[in-house]
Design a protein around this motif. Sequence first.
Motif, PDB file in Angstrom:
ATOM      1  N   MET A   1      49.062  25.902  38.894  1.00 34.32           N
ATOM      2  CA  MET A   1      49.124  27.331  38.723  1.00 34.32           C
ATOM      3  C   MET A   1      50.202  27.884  39.641  1.00 34.32           C
ATOM      4  N   ALA A   2      51.021  28.753  39.092  1.00 36.38           N
ATOM      5  CA  ALA A   2      52.047  29.398  39.899  1.00 36.38           C
ATOM      6  C   ALA A   2      51.388  30.316  40.914  1.00 36.38           C
ATOM      7  N   THR A   3      51.946  30.376  42.077  1.00 37.99           N
ATOM      8  CA  THR A   3      51.375  31.147  43.172  1.00 37.99           C
ATOM      9  C   THR A   3      51.269  32.631  42.834  1.00 37.99           C
ATOM     10  N   TYR A   4      52.144  33.124  41.976  1.00 34.79           N
ATOM     11  CA  TYR A   4      52.157  34.546  41.632  1.00 34.79           C
ATOM     12  C   TYR A   4      51.278  34.875  40.423  1.00 34.79           C
ATOM     13  N   GLN A   5      50.493  33.905  39.947  1.00 40.56           N
ATOM     14  CA  GLN A   5      49.593  34.160  38.819  1.00 40.56           C
ATOM     15  C   GLN A   5      48.177  34.440  39.327  1.00 40.56           C
ATOM     16  N   PHE A   6      47.533  35.416  38.698  1.00 36.74           N
ATOM     17  CA  PHE A   6      46.158  35.778  39.024  1.00 36.74           C
ATOM     18  C   PHE A   6      45.244  35.217  37.938  1.00 36.74           C
ATOM     19  N   LEU A   7      44.360  34.306  38.335  1.00 35.74           N
ATOM     20  CA  LEU A   7      43.433  33.658  37.410  1.00 35.74           C
ATOM     21  C   LEU A   7      42.241  34.557  37.142  1.00 35.74           C
ATOM     22  N   THR A   8      41.918  34.720  35.859  1.00 30.51           N
ATOM     23  CA  THR A   8      40.794  35.548  35.446  1.00 30.51           C
ATOM     24  C   THR A   8      39.982  34.802  34.397  1.00 30.51           C
ATOM     25  N   PHE A   9      38.683  34.698  34.626  1.00 32.03           N
ATOM     26  CA  PHE A   9      37.773  34.104  33.652  1.00 32.03           C
ATOM     27  C   PHE A   9      37.179  35.237  32.819  1.00 32.03           C
ATOM     28  N   VAL A  10      37.017  34.998  31.519  1.00 28.54           N
ATOM     29  CA  VAL A  10      36.392  35.962  30.624  1.00 28.54           C
ATOM     30  C   VAL A  10      34.978  35.468  30.336  1.00 28.54           C
ATOM     31  N   LEU A 129      48.393  42.142  30.365  1.00 25.87           N
ATOM     32  CA  LEU A 129      47.150  42.452  31.061  1.00 25.87           C
ATOM     33  C   LEU A 129      46.390  43.575  30.359  1.00 25.87           C
ATOM     34  N   ASN A 130      47.078  44.649  30.008  1.00 29.90           N
ATOM     35  CA  ASN A 130      46.408  45.762  29.326  1.00 29.90           C
ATOM     36  C   ASN A 130      45.838  45.334  27.977  1.00 29.90           C
ATOM     37  N   SER A 131      46.538  44.488  27.267  1.00 36.32           N
ATOM     38  CA  SER A 131      46.024  43.988  25.984  1.00 36.32           C
ATOM     39  C   SER A 131      44.777  43.139  26.186  1.00 36.32           C
ATOM     40  N   MET A 132      44.770  42.316  27.224  1.00 34.99           N
ATOM     41  CA  MET A 132      43.589  41.494  27.505  1.00 34.99           C
ATOM     42  C   MET A 132      42.405  42.369  27.939  1.00 34.99           C
ATOM     43  N   LEU A 133      42.665  43.376  28.737  1.00 28.49           N
ATOM     44  CA  LEU A 133      41.600  44.280  29.165  1.00 28.49           C
ATOM     45  C   LEU A 133      41.003  45.000  27.958  1.00 28.49           C
ATOM     46  N   GLU A 134      41.855  45.421  27.055  1.00 35.50           N
ATOM     47  CA  GLU A 134      41.389  46.108  25.847  1.00 35.50           C
ATOM     48  C   GLU A 134      40.551  45.170  24.973  1.00 35.50           C
ATOM     49  N   LEU A 135      41.002  43.931  24.802  1.00 33.07           N
ATOM     50  CA  LEU A 135      40.258  42.939  24.011  1.00 33.07           C
ATOM     51  C   LEU A 135      38.873  42.704  24.639  1.00 33.07           C
ATOM     52  N   CYS A 136      38.831  42.547  25.936  1.00 32.59           N
ATOM     53  CA  CYS A 136      37.563  42.298  26.623  1.00 32.59           C
ATOM     54  C   CYS A 136      36.642  43.507  26.539  1.00 32.59           C
ATOM     55  N   ASP A 137      37.173  44.671  26.720  1.00 28.20           N
ATOM     56  CA  ASP A 137      36.364  45.887  26.652  1.00 28.20           C
ATOM     57  C   ASP A 137      35.768  46.067  25.258  1.00 28.20           C
ATOM     58  N   ARG A 138      36.564  45.861  24.244  1.00 31.77           N
ATOM     59  CA  ARG A 138      36.127  46.006  22.848  1.00 31.77           C
ATOM     60  C   ARG A 138      34.986  45.050  22.505  1.00 31.77           C
ATOM     61  N   ASN A 139      34.965  43.888  23.160  1.00 31.08           N
ATOM     62  CA  ASN A 139      33.970  42.861  22.858  1.00 31.08           C
ATOM     63  C   ASN A 139      32.828  42.791  23.872  1.00 31.08           C
ATOM     64  N   ASP A 140      32.796  43.719  24.815  1.00 31.80           N
ATOM     65  CA  ASP A 140      31.758  43.770  25.843  1.00 31.80           C
ATOM     66  C   ASP A 140      31.741  42.502  26.706  1.00 31.80           C
ATOM     67  N   TRP A 141      32.938  42.076  27.128  1.00 29.36           N
ATOM     68  CA  TRP A 141      33.085  40.941  28.015  1.00 29.36           C
ATOM     69  C   TRP A 141      33.437  41.465  29.397  1.00 29.36           C
ATOM     70  N   ILE A 142      33.138  40.668  30.406  1.00 30.76           N
ATOM     71  CA  ILE A 142      33.491  41.034  31.771  1.00 30.76           C
ATOM     72  C   ILE A 142      34.450  39.989  32.339  1.00 30.76           C
ATOM     73  N   LEU A 143      34.976  40.278  33.507  1.00 28.21           N
ATOM     74  CA  LEU A 143      35.983  39.417  34.130  1.00 28.21           C
ATOM     75  C   LEU A 143      35.481  38.881  35.461  1.00 28.21           C
ATOM     76  N   MET A 144      35.935  37.685  35.776  1.00 26.75           N
ATOM     77  CA  MET A 144      35.582  37.046  37.045  1.00 26.75           C
ATOM     78  C   MET A 144      36.846  36.419  37.630  1.00 26.75           C
ATOM     79  N   ASP A 145      37.044  36.606  38.927  1.00 31.51           N
ATOM     80  CA  ASP A 145      38.182  35.965  39.584  1.00 31.51           C
ATOM     81  C   ASP A 145      37.792  34.571  40.066  1.00 31.51           C
ATOM     82  N   GLU A 146      38.719  33.878  40.710  1.00 38.78           N
ATOM     83  CA  GLU A 146      38.479  32.495  41.123  1.00 38.78           C
ATOM     84  C   GLU A 146      37.449  32.370  42.248  1.00 38.78           C
ATOM     85  N   ASN A 147      37.040  33.492  42.831  1.00 45.56           N
ATOM     86  CA  ASN A 147      36.017  33.472  43.870  1.00 45.56           C
ATOM     87  C   ASN A 147      34.657  33.939  43.365  1.00 45.56           C
ATOM     88  N   GLY A 148      34.554  34.173  42.060  1.00 45.46           N
ATOM     89  CA  GLY A 148      33.280  34.578  41.472  1.00 45.46           C
ATOM     90  C   GLY A 148      33.041  36.073  41.462  1.00 45.46           C
TER      91      GLY A 148
END
Length: 182
Positions: A1-10, A129-148
């Motif tokens: 993973m590139a150091t400048y990438q932010f990992l997000t779990f759906v 990022l905005n497109s992913m946030l919109e997709l998740c919101d529309r489907n009632d999904w939440i996000l988690m970072d690499e620390n939970g």
Amino acid sequence: MATYQFLTFVLPRKPIETKYGGIPKQLEIKHAEWEKYWGNYDVELNDAPEPEFEDAISTKWWKGIQINIAELRNEIDKIIPRASWNNESWKIENDEVDHDLSIDYNEKENFIEDFRFRTDMRDSKLNFLNSMLELCDRNDWILMDENGNLCNPNIIELAELLKNSKAHLFITNPTEFFDNLK
């Protein structure tokens, strides 16, 4: 993973609410167990064994969630192009940004095993990022970072997680980032 990438779990919201009676601020991720797991992983087998521990990443949150995977893949295709190496990965990589997304789908049992994306923190346009946030919101999904840490799929809550990430530190203060690695 590139150091400048932010990992997000759906993750799907419903199973987490059911298990915890609401959405907690953070789920446990057993980093030391994952280090051991990947240290013993045999690439030649080409099939990762199930971890012998349970945490926020190994839990099958999507099991029992009805999802039309073909439809989801088509929606994601509108956000980010498919990667050349398989049907479960998407990637934008050019001189400006490096975003990616992957879905591990269990075809046999018909559920998502893992759904994650990485956002390039250098991208000031935020289209991916905005497109992913919109997709998740529309489907009632939440996000988690690499620390939970959990958040709703909106830029304000995600920004709180981003501020404490290694990617943010690398972008805003590379010297401190590298000092912390020592």
